[in-house]
Design a protein around this motif. Structure first.
Motif, short mmCIF file in Angstrom:
data_model
loop_
_atom_site.label_atom_id
_atom_site.label_comp_id
_atom_site.label_asym_id
_atom_site.label_seq_id
_atom_site.Cartn_x
_atom_site.Cartn_y
_atom_site.Cartn_z
N THR A 28 0.83 -1.20 0.00
CA THR A 28 0.00 0.00 0.00
C THR A 28 0.86 1.25 0.00
N GLN A 29 1.91 1.27 0.81
CA GLN A 29 2.83 2.41 0.85
C GLN A 29 3.52 2.59 -0.50
N PHE A 30 4.00 1.49 -1.09
CA PHE A 30 4.70 1.55 -2.36
C PHE A 30 3.76 2.03 -3.47
N TYR A 31 2.56 1.47 -3.49
CA TYR A 31 1.55 1.83 -4.50
C TYR A 31 1.21 3.31 -4.41
N SER A 48 2.49 -13.54 -8.52
CA SER A 48 1.48 -13.46 -9.57
C SER A 48 0.64 -12.20 -9.36
N ASP A 49 0.00 -11.76 -10.43
CA ASP A 49 -0.88 -10.60 -10.34
C ASP A 49 -2.00 -10.84 -9.34
N SER A 50 -2.55 -12.06 -9.34
CA SER A 50 -3.66 -12.36 -8.43
C SER A 50 -3.22 -12.33 -6.96
N THR A 51 -1.99 -12.75 -6.69
CA THR A 51 -1.48 -12.67 -5.32
C THR A 51 -1.39 -11.23 -4.87
N VAL A 52 -0.86 -10.38 -5.72
CA VAL A 52 -0.75 -8.96 -5.36
C VAL A 52 -2.13 -8.34 -5.19
N ARG A 53 -3.06 -8.66 -6.06
CA ARG A 53 -4.42 -8.13 -5.91
C ARG A 53 -5.01 -8.55 -4.56
N SER A 54 -4.69 -9.76 -4.11
CA SER A 54 -5.23 -10.24 -2.83
C SER A 54 -4.67 -9.46 -1.65
N TRP A 55 -3.50 -8.85 -1.80
CA TRP A 55 -2.93 -8.03 -0.72
C TRP A 55 -3.73 -6.76 -0.48
N PHE A 56 -4.45 -6.31 -1.50
CA PHE A 56 -5.20 -5.06 -1.42
C PHE A 56 -6.68 -5.27 -1.09
N ARG A 57 -7.09 -6.51 -0.95
CA ARG A 57 -8.49 -6.79 -0.61
C ARG A 57 -8.76 -6.38 0.84
N ASN A 59 -11.66 -7.90 2.33
CA ASN A 59 -12.57 -8.93 2.83
C ASN A 59 -11.79 -10.10 3.45
N ARG A 60 -12.49 -11.16 3.77
CA ARG A 60 -11.85 -12.30 4.44
C ARG A 60 -10.93 -13.09 3.51
N ASN A 61 -10.98 -12.83 2.23
CA ASN A 61 -10.09 -13.50 1.27
C ASN A 61 -8.75 -12.79 1.12
N ARG A 62 -8.55 -11.78 1.93
CA ARG A 62 -7.31 -11.02 1.85
C ARG A 62 -6.12 -11.91 2.23
N ARG A 63 -5.01 -11.71 1.51
CA ARG A 63 -3.76 -12.37 1.84
C ARG A 63 -2.75 -11.29 2.20
N TYR A 64 -1.68 -11.71 2.84
CA TYR A 64 -0.68 -10.75 3.31
C TYR A 64 0.69 -11.05 2.70
N PRO A 65 1.42 -10.01 2.36
CA PRO A 65 2.76 -10.21 1.79
C PRO A 65 3.70 -10.78 2.84
#
Length: 100
Positions: A28-31, A48-57, A59-65
């Protein structure tokens, strides 16, 4: 085959310093700072693009770097800020000499 370098106090100290290095930047800071795309963040972090997109979610499907992802972004931020200040011989060592 050459003999490995033996670690002296200098090298042991550097390893200790590196292991405790708080060098990180969130996606988020970099973006927000660089206005990059998710695809460019994925390229920087080797994700992958989908992994990065999940960092910005949000909801409960959010993933963390991972810590490594945060370090990649901090290093890229450092390079973007200070590339011109890096001496040419160090750029060659970093394999960045052809980049402008």
């Amino acid at each position: 085959m050459s003999k490995p370098h033996s670690l002296q106090m200098r090298e042991l100290r550097l390893i200790q310093l590196y292991s405790n290095w708080e060098f990180s930047m969130t996606p988020t800071q970099f973006y927000a700072k660089w206005g990059v795309s998710y695809e460019q963040i994925a390229l920087i972090c080797f994700r992958s693009d989908s992994t990065v997109r999940s960092w910005f979610r949000t909801n409960r499907n959010r993933r963390y770097p991972t810590h490594n992802d945060l370090r990649h972004l901090a290093l890229m931020d450092f390079l973007l800020e200070h590339f011109e200040e890096i001496p040419e011989h160090l750029r060659r060592l970093l394999c960045l000499s052809n980049s402008q």
